[in-house]
Design a protein around this motif. Structure first.
Motif, mmCIF file in Angstrom:
data_model
loop_
_atom_site.group_PDB
_atom_site.id
_atom_site.type_symbol
_atom_site.label_atom_id
_atom_site.label_comp_id
_atom_site.label_asym_id
_atom_site.label_seq_id
_atom_site.Cartn_x
_atom_site.Cartn_y
_atom_site.Cartn_z
ATOM 1 N N THR A 9 1.015 -1.507 -0.431
ATOM 2 C CA THR A 9 0.100 -0.094 -0.418
ATOM 3 C C THR A 9 1.073 1.208 0.158
ATOM 4 O O THR A 9 0.318 1.957 -0.085
ATOM 5 N N GLN A 10 2.454 0.897 0.222
ATOM 6 C CA GLN A 10 3.300 2.297 0.220
ATOM 7 C C GLN A 10 4.037 2.307 -0.765
ATOM 8 O O GLN A 10 3.425 2.721 -2.218
ATOM 9 N N TYR A 39 5.514 2.203 9.214
ATOM 10 C CA TYR A 39 5.934 3.757 9.045
ATOM 11 C C TYR A 39 6.610 3.691 7.941
ATOM 12 O O TYR A 39 5.937 2.736 6.975
ATOM 13 N N CYS A 40 6.665 4.964 7.319
ATOM 14 C CA CYS A 40 7.504 4.640 5.821
ATOM 15 C C CYS A 40 8.929 4.638 5.217
ATOM 16 O O CYS A 40 9.017 5.019 5.721
ATOM 17 N N THR A 41 9.165 3.702 4.167
ATOM 18 C CA THR A 41 10.169 3.396 3.540
ATOM 19 C C THR A 41 9.655 4.675 2.285
ATOM 20 O O THR A 41 8.844 3.932 1.183
ATOM 21 N N ARG A 42 10.854 3.835 0.729
ATOM 22 C CA ARG A 42 10.849 5.031 0.059
ATOM 23 C C ARG A 42 12.485 4.503 -0.700
ATOM 24 O O ARG A 42 13.320 4.998 -0.158
ATOM 25 N N VAL A 43 11.948 3.952 -1.749
ATOM 26 C CA VAL A 43 13.592 3.935 -2.503
ATOM 27 C C VAL A 43 13.710 4.582 -3.773
ATOM 28 O O VAL A 43 12.467 4.551 -4.652
ATOM 29 N N GLY A 44 14.578 5.215 -4.427
ATOM 30 C CA GLY A 44 14.873 5.695 -5.609
ATOM 31 C C GLY A 44 14.046 7.124 -5.289
ATOM 32 O O GLY A 44 13.746 7.631 -4.191
ATOM 33 N N GLY A 45 13.977 8.183 -5.938
ATOM 34 C CA GLY A 45 13.301 9.443 -6.493
ATOM 35 C C GLY A 45 12.184 9.729 -6.210
ATOM 36 O O GLY A 45 11.823 8.635 -6.434
ATOM 37 N N GLY A 46 11.888 11.110 -6.293
ATOM 38 C CA GLY A 46 10.234 11.419 -6.589
ATOM 39 C C GLY A 46 9.797 12.324 -4.743
ATOM 40 O O GLY A 46 10.721 11.001 -3.591
ATOM 41 N N ASP A 79 2.400 7.411 7.104
ATOM 42 C CA ASP A 79 0.934 8.618 6.782
ATOM 43 C C ASP A 79 -0.095 7.423 5.749
ATOM 44 O O ASP A 79 -0.311 6.841 5.647
ATOM 45 N N ALA A 80 -1.269 8.205 6.787
ATOM 46 C CA ALA A 80 -2.194 7.567 6.644
ATOM 47 C C ALA A 80 -3.326 8.307 5.877
ATOM 48 O O ALA A 80 -4.363 7.486 5.277
ATOM 49 N N THR A 115 3.414 -4.312 8.885
ATOM 50 C CA THR A 115 4.182 -5.017 9.428
ATOM 51 C C THR A 115 5.168 -3.769 10.123
ATOM 52 O O THR A 115 5.384 -3.175 10.233
ATOM 53 N N LYS A 116 6.010 -5.259 10.367
ATOM 54 C CA LYS A 116 7.479 -3.781 11.471
ATOM 55 C C LYS A 116 6.557 -2.886 12.190
ATOM 56 O O LYS A 116 7.693 -2.399 12.754
ATOM 57 N N LEU A 117 5.933 -3.479 13.074
ATOM 58 C CA LEU A 117 4.950 -2.916 14.166
ATOM 59 C C LEU A 117 6.523 -2.777 15.389
ATOM 60 O O LEU A 117 7.523 -1.878 15.857
ATOM 61 N N ASP A 118 7.530 -4.248 15.237
ATOM 62 C CA ASP A 118 8.865 -3.799 16.629
ATOM 63 C C ASP A 118 9.247 -3.111 16.341
ATOM 64 O O ASP A 118 10.435 -3.148 17.301
ATOM 65 N N VAL A 119 9.831 -2.353 14.751
ATOM 66 C CA VAL A 119 11.314 -1.650 14.487
ATOM 67 C C VAL A 119 10.293 -0.421 15.029
ATOM 68 O O VAL A 119 11.635 0.395 16.540
ATOM 69 N N LEU A 120 8.989 0.712 15.707
ATOM 70 C CA LEU A 120 9.133 1.493 16.440
ATOM 71 C C LEU A 120 8.962 1.281 17.951
ATOM 72 O O LEU A 120 9.047 2.483 18.691
ATOM 73 N N ASP A 121 8.884 0.188 18.979
ATOM 74 C CA ASP A 121 9.696 -0.032 20.232
ATOM 75 C C ASP A 121 10.192 0.683 20.351
ATOM 76 O O ASP A 121 11.686 1.032 19.202
ATOM 77 N N GLY A 122 10.106 1.205 21.641
ATOM 78 C CA GLY A 122 11.836 2.459 22.403
ATOM 79 C C GLY A 122 11.373 3.468 21.930
ATOM 80 O O GLY A 122 11.990 4.408 22.496
ATOM 81 N N LEU A 123 10.927 3.977 20.616
ATOM 82 C CA LEU A 123 10.710 5.531 20.656
ATOM 83 C C LEU A 123 8.918 6.235 21.416
ATOM 84 O O LEU A 123 8.088 4.986 21.530
ATOM 85 N N LYS A 124 9.784 6.905 22.095
ATOM 86 C CA LYS A 124 8.981 7.807 23.138
ATOM 87 C C LYS A 124 7.216 8.205 22.476
ATOM 88 O O LYS A 124 6.387 7.985 22.998
#
Ligand code: IMP
Length: 463
Positions: A14-15, A298-305, A344-345, A363-372
């Motif tokens: 979806t991203q 969270y969001c990621t992107r490779v390449g331009g734009g 980005d909802a 996916t990757k919810l665990d990557v947010l662990d520890g952020l205040k």
């Protein structure tokens, strides 16, 4: 008595791709008899972790890792026979049986070395002129789709007839040589550009010209190994449906890279949205029963734009750096670092709309662990006006200023959690807010790359 027809699920990103579709497709194949690719090519890349072993797949559907599951490459895929055979050999080394379980559509347009050469030459020319690069994967995807739409493509079925193949190839190479000459391709160092593993493009492109004989020879060699797997995929899928098999349609890239609905022109060259599962494989749209949207936390992107919620992801100590390093955000296909940003909802709302999403998998919810604290983008300011949906195309998106809501983070680890009610309260609230803004229920949550670390709320095959 005839069998009860199967249920068929479409999985899309979806991203901007890299949402973790591979793991979910692999996980869902527990209840599927077949997995189908319907667009893209070897620009895609899925990393699977099974029993602690990492496997990267680019063309072959991830379902191949499950014994007995059939895999299909539909007509909507642009096919590099060399890359496919390379991948098959890799899987065979890991003792995975592929050839008896893989079916390739004879309608797939072929990707040949000169497609990659033109793709690279264009990006080099853009860089030299100071124009914005698309940041393509350099795999020849765009030129191959151009040939398809211009009705000059060589397709898999042409490989069955060497005379016909050679005649069309000669015409196509003349066209490509003219294109390459215009781009001053004789100045590109092809020895630095990979075609197949351990094989640079310089074996096929000398100076600025494509070597007909080298391309012909390799393509016909590949044909010998490829043709036994070539089939009428549309017919096989319709038969599998009638026999009661459950099919999984595996999208590649992501909705915001869709040629029509994405951040055009910084997009790939195919339709990545769920509707293309039908056209890209040869089944009717009424066969598709459920659309699962894979969405990274969270969001990621490779390449331009454009990327409205992008953070500084290169400076140690920043949230963006946390996402990049904890999330191991590097491309499976090109190894490039992925740009990282907040969720980005309002973008997800556009994805939900153009795909007709039935449910989400976060996916990757665990990557947010520890952020205040977490910032959630719920809309934008565009030319002074508040909007709640990502606009269409790069030009408008470039001017969007994200509007954020601040939510509390959590300190407990979510790694490996398999029940929603065992997630920290703040994580549950974050997920509920995403559902609310996007207007789509969350049906699955992934809490680590391991296939067993998944929270199931609603099974897409039972929905
Ligand atoms: P192309 O598909 O190689 O033409 O690249 C066009 C754009 O899509 C570039 O920004 C690529 O980085 C991006 N892209 C293509 N495939 C993928 C993918 O599987 N994941 C993420 N981005 C991709």
């Amino acid at each position: 008595m005839s069998a009860i027809p199967g249920r068929h699920v479409v999985v899309v990103g979806t991203q901007w791709g890299d949402e973790g579709k591979g793991k979910l497709v692999d996980w869902l194949t527990e209840t599927a008899t077949g997995v189908v690719r319907f667009q893209g090519g070897h620009n895609a890349g899925h990393t699977l972790v099974i029993n602690g072993v990492k496997t990267a797949l680019h063309l072959i559907p991830s379902g191949i890792m499950r014994d007995g599951v059939r895999c299909y490459i539909g007509n909507g895929v642009v096919l590099s026979a060399g890359k496919l055979l390379e991948e098959i050999t890799g899987l065979e080394k890991a003792r995975v049986e592929v050839r008896s379980r893989l079916r390739v559509s004879e309608g797939c347009p072929l990707i040949l070395p000169f497609h990659a050469a033109l793709d690279v030459a264009r990006e080099v020319a853009k860089e030299k002129s100071g124009a914005a690069k698309i940041g393509t994967t350099g795999r020849g995807i765009g030129p191959a789709y151009e040939d398809k739409v211009a009705r000059r493509a060589l397709r898999v079925q042409d490989l069955k007839h060497p005379d016909r193949f050679e005649r069309k190839l000669r015409e196509l190479i003349a066209y490509y040589n003219a294109q390459l000459a215009m781009l001053h391709a004789d100045q590109v160092d092809w020895s630095q550009v990979a075609w197949l593993k351990d094989q640079p493009l310089s074996a096929f492109v000398r100076g600025g010209s494509v070597d007909f004989e080298a391309v012909r020879q390799q393509a016909l060699d590949h044909a010998k190994a490829l043709l036994p797997m070539v089939a009428d995929v549309s017919r096989e899928l319709n038969e599998a449906h009638k026999a009661g098999g459950n099919l999984l349609f595996e999208g590649a890239q992501g909705t915001l890279l869709d040629i029509d609905h994405g951040t055009y022109p910084f997009v790939t060259s195919s339709n990545c949205v769920a509707g293309n599962a039908a056209a890209g494989s040869g089944v009717g749209p009424q066969l598709l029963s459920y659309v699962l949207g894979i969405t990274k936390a969270y969001c990621t992107r490779v390449g331009g734009g454009p990327f409205p919620t992008e953070l500084d992801w290169e400076t140690p100590g920043t949230v963006g750096y946390h996402l990049s390093t904890v999330g191991a955000e590097r491309g499976t296909t090109t190894g490039r670092a992925r740009r990282c940003g907040w969720f980005d909802a309002a973008l997800l709302k556009r994805s939900a709309q153009v795909n007709g999403l039935s449910g989400l998998c976060i996916t990757k919810l665990d990557v947010l662990d520890g952020l205040k604290e977490l910032q959630l983008c719920v809309g934008y300011l565009l030319d002074g006006e508040r909007i709640d949906l990502l606009p269409l195309g790069a030009d408008d998106i470039e001017r969007c200023q994200p509007i954020y809501e601040t939510l509390p983070g959590w300190s407990d680890s979510t790694v490996g959690v398999t029940r929603f009610d065992r997630l920290p309260q703040a994580a549950q609230s974050y997920l509920h807010r995403i559902e609310e803004v996007a207007g789509v229920p969350i049906h699955l949550v992934s809490t680590s790359p391991d296939r067993d670390h998944t929270i199931l709320i609603q099974d897409p095959f039972q929905a």
